[in-house]
Design an enzyme around this catalytic site. Sequence first.
Site, mmCIF file in Angstrom:
data_model
loop_
_atom_site.group_PDB
_atom_site.id
_atom_site.type_symbol
_atom_site.label_atom_id
_atom_site.label_comp_id
_atom_site.label_asym_id
_atom_site.label_seq_id
_atom_site.Cartn_x
_atom_site.Cartn_y
_atom_site.Cartn_z
ATOM 1 N N LYS A 1 1.213 -3.146 4.921
ATOM 2 C CA LYS A 1 0.279 -3.937 4.109
ATOM 3 C C LYS A 1 0.976 -4.833 3.088
ATOM 4 O O LYS A 1 1.933 -4.443 2.444
ATOM 5 C CB LYS A 1 -0.676 -3.009 3.345
ATOM 6 C CG LYS A 1 -1.710 -2.321 4.206
ATOM 7 C CD LYS A 1 -2.709 -3.277 4.859
ATOM 8 C CE LYS A 1 -3.735 -3.812 3.890
ATOM 9 N NZ LYS A 1 -4.674 -2.788 3.446
ATOM 10 N N SER B 1 0.856 -1.180 0.000
ATOM 11 C CA SER B 1 0.000 0.000 0.000
ATOM 12 C C SER B 1 0.892 1.230 0.000
ATOM 13 O O SER B 1 1.957 1.238 0.622
ATOM 14 C CB SER B 1 -0.877 -0.013 1.256
ATOM 15 O OG SER B 1 -1.293 1.302 1.560
#
Length: 475
Positions: free
Chosen positions: A299, A293
């Site tokens: 992420k 991300s």
Amino acid sequence: MTDSRDKKTTSAPKTAANQAWGGRFDEPVDDFVARFTASVQFDRRLYREDIQGSIAHAQMLCEVDVLSGEERDQIISGLEHIAEDIAAGNFTWSVAREDVHMNIEAALTERIGSVGKKLHTGRSRNDQVATDIRLWLRHQIDDLTTLVGLLQRGIIDLAGRHSDTIMPGFTHLQTAQPVTFGHHLLAWNEMLERDYSRLIDCRERLNQCPLGAAALAGTTYPIDRQSSAAKLGFAKPSENSLDSVSDRDFAIEFCAAASILMTHLSRISEELILWTSAQFNFIHLPDRFCTGSSIMPQKKNPDVPELVRGKTGRVNGNLIALLTLMKSQPLAYNKDNQEDKEPLFDSVDTVADCLRAFADMVPAIVANKDAMYSAAKAGFSTATDLADYLVGRGIAFRDAHEIVGKSVAYGIHKAIDLSDMSLAELRQFAPEINADVFDVLTLEGSVAARSHHGGTAPSAVAAATLRALARLENR
Ligand code: ARG
């Protein structure tokens, strides 16, 4: 939709009527209408099959003395050169020439002279296009079944490595009973096995040659339909000329099989996405199948399964497009049918890409065995085993169910699993319980007891893995 190798497409000229059918027309077709009705922008993808079909047709015409040997040879050599030009990107596609068929035919006449005009004897674009799509799809199905097999091999191999890896089995996404990871993987394999056989069925039904149906009613030339069918590797010529030019069932059938296949891939995707989440943490996907991300540094997103899940939508859309396209069409050919190609091409491309991604990704899945095991232990997954044990002690199943329900309530209250209770604790619910109860209350005991054909026991999974492998190898 376009083949990047064939870059050149000229637009429709404003003055000349179409040479292939312009004879009865007083004015040239409107420039916009020419573009609107043309299909060359996308059907040029069928050029190999179109040329293959034309060569078979020319050979057959020579066999029945409609073409001389010399004419046949000129036509075939011209077509072969055109195929080379197209493959090399040296072919100019023309919208004025409407579709792949007329582009190639016109190029042939340009190349070899008026003998090229004899190729279209005893046929029509209607049986020509029906033949081309069948040839093309047959070839695509062969590639797709190979990819399905590749993915199945990866799944079976992973299953073999996890025949005794314990995880929770779910119903309603609630922990139900312990299963083995290998068993879960082999369920995926069964889904794909059916997809494989649906594709094979579709291939078998489409494998009939429409050539000779001509526009709709057949032809007055002494054609040999068996011969052209055999030359193109079809099992037989199609039975009815009207049906031959109007039938697109095979494309619908393929798209239906593709939709079911994508439904399966989307279900597998959903599980992979859940299992890679921090909440499950059952598996790791290698980084090369994930992305990060731009804002949340922690992420690692399972993009590949998410995209596969999402692409299921367009494949379903393609099926609906074809069903709607064919609905209520009168016999025989209608121009509507030109709309069959883009949805079909898109389903083939999408399924091929998804299978390719999965065949690469699935064997690389790393199981987090500890997390799977603790999750299986957390949800009272051996409650049914305790009930079955009580039935073995002479208690009716409904009563056993009630007793186990109370034991589970006690476990929730004390925050312990059934297998972690003492014998005395368990006996408060049923004095029939003895020390041998722990053989069935453990996760290992629970899965091992289901050793029948199709069961989740490590022994059953090992045997099922071998059967699945043998089935794959005997295709
Ligand atoms: N481009 C057409 C198609 O894809 C080929 C057949 C056209 N036939 C006709 N009679 N206009 O369906």
